[in-house]
Design a protein around this motif. Structure first.
Motif: not given
Length: 169
Positions: A75, A77, A85, A88
């Motif tokens: 995950r 950057a 980000s 979800r």
């Protein structure tokens, strides 16, 4: 429940690791605008011996450390100092796994004593730190470290824990 806790070292049970970890992780997610109910973190409360084995297996460093984390997916950057980000959650009623965290008793207790902080405050800091790692934050560059440490200080302040990067008064 946000935290799925496995206690291998019973001293963590007596210290209330599951409760403090659940609070620290919830506050971390909420601070970043994520619904804590949508996520799950597996937490291992272990000894230095066990975390040294994990550190050797996964990082090639056969020595104890305070906390380790394994995100369920990458995950991070793309740019140093940028926020990753937000993840979800999977569709459906079950929480989505963010990954796993392990925390070692002896190292955590020694570090908290050396810093003049309570074990609960230090362990909470390490859970915030580990949760941020699961969300893609790291401290590999100065820019990334400044972002991550700044978030840690903000989140810990909301819990009532003093800035761990400043010397106690």
């Amino acid at each position: 429940m946000l935290i799925d806790c496995l206690i291998e070292d019973r001293r963590w049970e007596a210290a209330g690791l599951e409760r403090m970890a659940d609070d620290a992780a919830r506050r971390t997610l909420a601070h970043l605008g994520l619904d804590p109910k949508a996520w799950e973190i597996s937490l291992l409360g272990c000894s230095d011996k066990r975390i040294a084995e994990l550190n050797a297996d996964f990082r090639g460093k056969p020595r104890p450390t305070n906390v380790l984390s394994w995100p369920s997916e990458e995950r991070g950057a793309d740019t140093p100092g940028a926020r990753p980000s937000p993840p979800r959650p999977d569709p459906g009623p079950e929480p989505t796994s963010l990954g796993d965290i392990a925390i070692a008793w002896e190292t955590c207790a020694a570090e908290s004593g050396a810093a003049g902080r309570t074990l609960a405050d230090h362990a909470s800091h390490l859970i915030v730190h580990g949760t941020l790692h699961l969300l893609g934050y790291d401290h590999e560059t100065d820019e990334d470290a400044a972002l991550m440490e700044g978030l840690e200080v903000e989140i810990l302040g909301q819990i009532g824990i003093a800035d761990p990067y400043r010397a106690p008064q």
